[in-house]
Design an enzyme around this catalytic site. Structure first.
Site, mmCIF file in Angstrom:
data_model
loop_
_atom_site.group_PDB
_atom_site.id
_atom_site.type_symbol
_atom_site.label_atom_id
_atom_site.label_comp_id
_atom_site.label_asym_id
_atom_site.label_seq_id
_atom_site.Cartn_x
_atom_site.Cartn_y
_atom_site.Cartn_z
ATOM 1 N N GLY A 220 0.830 -1.186 0.000
ATOM 2 C CA GLY A 220 0.000 0.000 0.000
ATOM 3 C C GLY A 220 0.868 1.240 0.000
ATOM 4 O O GLY A 220 2.100 1.175 -0.053
ATOM 5 N N ILE A 221 0.228 2.395 0.089
ATOM 6 C CA ILE A 221 0.960 3.657 0.088
ATOM 7 C C ILE A 221 1.132 4.135 1.521
ATOM 8 O O ILE A 221 0.319 3.842 2.391
ATOM 9 C CB ILE A 221 0.222 4.719 -0.755
ATOM 10 C CG1 ILE A 221 1.100 5.953 -0.954
ATOM 11 C CG2 ILE A 221 -1.115 5.076 -0.120
ATOM 12 C CD1 ILE A 221 0.531 6.925 -1.954
ATOM 13 N N GLY A 222 2.214 4.846 1.790
ATOM 14 C CA GLY A 222 2.435 5.402 3.114
ATOM 15 C C GLY A 222 3.823 5.103 3.627
ATOM 16 O O GLY A 222 4.576 4.313 3.038
ATOM 17 N N GLY A 223 4.177 5.756 4.735
ATOM 18 C CA GLY A 223 5.519 5.633 5.279
ATOM 19 C C GLY A 223 5.878 4.221 5.689
ATOM 20 O O GLY A 223 6.993 3.758 5.455
ATOM 21 N N MET A 224 4.906 3.508 6.282
ATOM 22 C CA MET A 224 5.215 2.174 6.787
ATOM 23 C C MET A 224 5.436 1.162 5.663
ATOM 24 O O MET A 224 6.456 0.456 5.650
ATOM 25 C CB MET A 224 4.118 1.714 7.730
ATOM 26 C CG MET A 224 4.606 0.765 8.810
ATOM 27 S SD MET A 224 3.395 0.655 10.134
ATOM 28 C CE MET A 224 3.832 2.074 11.141
ATOM 29 N N GLU A 245 -2.237 -3.468 -6.458
ATOM 30 C CA GLU A 245 -3.205 -2.470 -6.915
ATOM 31 C C GLU A 245 -2.469 -1.220 -7.396
ATOM 32 O O GLU A 245 -2.621 -0.775 -8.518
ATOM 33 C CB GLU A 245 -4.138 -2.133 -5.756
ATOM 34 C CG GLU A 245 -5.021 -0.924 -5.952
ATOM 35 C CD GLU A 245 -5.837 -0.618 -4.707
ATOM 36 O OE1 GLU A 245 -6.637 -1.484 -4.328
ATOM 37 O OE2 GLU A 245 -5.658 0.459 -4.115
ATOM 38 N N VAL A 320 -5.894 3.359 9.998
ATOM 39 C CA VAL A 320 -6.034 4.543 10.845
ATOM 40 C C VAL A 320 -6.066 4.113 12.306
ATOM 41 O O VAL A 320 -5.329 4.631 13.145
ATOM 42 C CB VAL A 320 -7.311 5.335 10.491
ATOM 43 C CG1 VAL A 320 -7.498 6.503 11.456
ATOM 44 C CG2 VAL A 320 -7.261 5.814 9.055
ATOM 45 N N GLY A 343 -8.658 -1.246 -2.284
ATOM 46 C CA GLY A 343 -8.597 -2.685 -2.478
ATOM 47 C C GLY A 343 -8.079 -3.435 -1.276
ATOM 48 O O GLY A 343 -7.746 -4.625 -1.385
#
Length: 448
Positions: A220-224, A245, A320, A343
Site C-alpha cells: 500500500g501507500i504510506g511511510g510504513m 493495486e 487509521v 482494495g
C-alpha cells in the site's frame, strides 16, 4: 485507415472540447495522473454558466481548476472513488462526496450501471502507429469508462509514459470523439518518501523476516509500507514477484536492487502487475515501455481469485486505527472521510486464500492529536462513533505495530483482545484492559 488523417479530423481545442459538457451532465475526469489539465482549465471558465454538472474521479494529485471557481457548490458535485487531501478540503466546501465501493468493482459498475455517463475526459500518451492512445499508468477502470461514455475526449500529453500490458490499457482513435493536444505538463507526483521513522523501521523489522524467497508482493501507500519496501530492497530476499493495486516507488527500488524476477509466479510469470501507478518521476520513467511491467484493469489485479492463484502472496497495508474486536478502520476519523475502501479488503481476503499467503495490517500504536497536543492510542476499545470498518474482525490476518506482530486468525474474543492490547503503547494498556473487561472480552492469561 489513415490514422493521421482521422487524428487531424478529430483534433480540437480545449475550449471546443469543454463546450461539449452541458448542465446536468455526468463527467468522468480520469484517474490519478490521467486527470485532465487543459480541458479542466477550459471547463473552469465555462462552469459559471452551468448548473448541476456531476464529476467522477479519484486519487487527485493536484487541485483541478473547476475546484477553484467561485462557489463551486452552486455549479457542480465531485463524486470521488477514493478520497485524498484535496478532496477532503472540498468536502468542507460542500461539493465533494465519497462513493463507497470496493475499487475492484469499478469496471463492472461502469459497464452495468444505468447511471448516465455523458462525457469522459482524461490524459493519454501520444497515439501509436496502430491508432491507439495508451492510458499510461492508469489502466485501472478506464476501458470500462470508455465503453459507457457517450462522448470521449482524450488529452494528449507527451510526458505520459506508455505502459504495456495487453489488457484494457488503451483506446483506439476510432472510439474517440475529440482529441486535445495539451501543454504537456509534467505528471503529478507524490512527494518522495522521507527517512523512515523509528516506528516505521520497528514494524518493518517485524514484517520482513516473515517474507519468504519467491513471495509475491502487494504494498500500500504510506511511510510504513515504504519502509518495509526499503528494507526488502536491502535484504537477502530473492526471486520476488509483484502483483499490486498501486505501483509505488518502493517497487522500483526493490527491482533495481535485483530482488524482483517474478520467476516463481504461478500466473503472469516474470511480470510486475499493477492497476495504476503514482509516485515520483523515477517511477514513471521505470514504467515507460517496460515489458517487465504489466498494466492491467483493477478487476483483474484485485480479484481475490487472481490473488489466491499466486503462492506466498504477501499483502502489506496501513490503517487509521483498530479496536479490541479486531475491526480495522483505514478510511475515516469518525465521520470525517480520510480515504476510501480501495482494495485493502480484496488483498486481505486474497492473500489468506493464497498457498502460504499472509496479509499484514500495519500501524503505529499512537498518534499525536494536533488539536489537543495529546498522545492518543490507535488501538481503541471500540472504533470511534461513525468510523468505517474496512476489514471486519473475521478477516484480519496479521496485525502489526512497533510493539509486535500477531496472527489474529481463529482467536476467541478474549484471546484477540489480549493479543491486540499487547500491541498497544504501554501507557494505554491498563485502560484498554479495564475497557475490555467491561465489554466481557477479557480473561487475563499469563501472557500479558
Amino acid at each position: 485507415m489513415d490514422y493521421k488523417e482521422l487524428y487531424a479530423q478529430k483534433l480540437t481545442t480545449a475550449d471546443e472540447a469543454a463546450a461539449l459538457v452541458k448542465s446536468g451532465d455526468w463527467v468522468d475526469y480520469g484517474w490519478a495522473v490521467n486527470t485532465t489539465v487543459a480541458v479542466d482549465a477550459a471547463l473552469a471558465k465555462r462552469m459559471p454558466q452551468l448548473e448541476g454538472v456531476n464529476f467522477r474521479g479519484g486519487i487527485l494529485m493536484w487541485v483541478p481548476a473547476i475546484f477553484q471557481i467561485e462557489d463551486p457548490a452552486a455549479h457542480l458535485t465531485w463524486n470521488s472513488w477514493h478520497m485524498g487531501g484535496i478532496e477532503r478540503k472540498a468536502v468542507a466546501q460542500g461539493f465533494s462526496f465519497y462513493c463507497p465501493i470496493r475499487y475492484s468493482e469499478l469496471p463492472r459498475y461502469y459497464r452495468e450501471s444505468k447511471d448516465p455517463l455523458d462525457v469522459a475526459v482524461f490524459q493519454v500518451a501520444p497515439m501509436d502507429a496502430h491508432g491507439f492512445f495508451n492510458f499510461g499508468p492508469s489502466a485501472s477502470h478506464l476501458a470500462a469508462v470508455c465503453e459507457k461514455a457517450k462522448t470521449i475526449i482524450v488529452e494528449v500529453n507527451q510526458n505520459m509514459p506508455r505502459c504495456l500490458g495487453g489488457m484494457e490499457n488503451g483506446i483506439h482513435i476510432s472510439q474517440v470523439t475529440a482529441i486535445v493536444e495539451g501543454n504537456n505538463p509534467p505528471l503529478g507526483q507524490m512527494a518522495a518518501a522521507g527517512p523512515a521513522s523509528a516506528v516505521d523501521l520497528a514494524v518493518a523489522n517485524l514484517v520482513v523476516p516473515q517474507i519468504p524467497d519467491g513471495a509475491c508482493l502487494q504494498l500500500g501507500i504510506g511511510g510504513m509500507p515504504n519502509a518495509i519496501g526499503s528494507l526488502i530492497a536491502q535484504s537477502d530476499l530473492k526471486d520476488l514477484g509483484v502483483h499490486t493495486e498501486m505501483y509505488v516507488d518502493a517497487f522500483v527500488d526493490i527491482a533495481k536492487a535485483g530482488k524482483i524476477t517474478g520467476n516463481r509466479k504461478q500466473i503472469d510469470k516474470g511480470r510486475q502487475v499493477y492497476a495504476f501507478g503514482a509516485g515520483t518521476q523515477k517511477l514513471y520513467d521505470y514504467l515507460n515501455d517496460n515489458p517487465e511491467c504489466m498494466s492491467a484493469p483493477v478487476d483483474y489485479t484485485n480479484d481475490v481469485r487472481t490473488i489466491a492463484a499466486l503462492d506466498n502472496f504477501i499483502s502489506i497495508n496501513n490503517a487509521v486505527d483498530v479496536d479490541l474486536f479486531g475491526q480495522i478502520n483505514a478510511e475515516s476519523a469518525g465521520i470525517r472521510n480520510i480515504s476510501g475502501a480501495g482494495g485493502q479488503l480484496d488483498f486481505v481476503l486474497g492473500a489468506y486464500l493464497s498457498k502460504g499467503g499472509k496479509s499484514f495490517i500495519c500501524l503505529s500504536s499512537t498518534f499525536m492529536n494536533r488539536k489537543t497536543g495529546q498522545l492518543e492510542s490507535r488501538i481503541r476499545p471500540t472504533l470511534e462513533n461513525g468510523s468505517i470498518v474496512t476489514d471486519t474482525r473475521a478477516n484480519v490476518h496479521y496485525l502489526c505495530t512497533e510493539y509486535g506482530c500477531v496472527n489474529l486468525k481463529g482467536l476467541s474474543t478474549w484471546q484477540k483482545a489480549e493479543a491486540i492490547i499487547n500491541l498497544a503503547h504501554p501507557d494505554f494498556r491498563e485502560d484498554l484492559i479495564a475497557q475490555a473487561a467491561k465489554m466481557n472480552i477479557w480473561r487475563r492469561s499469563n501472557k500479558i
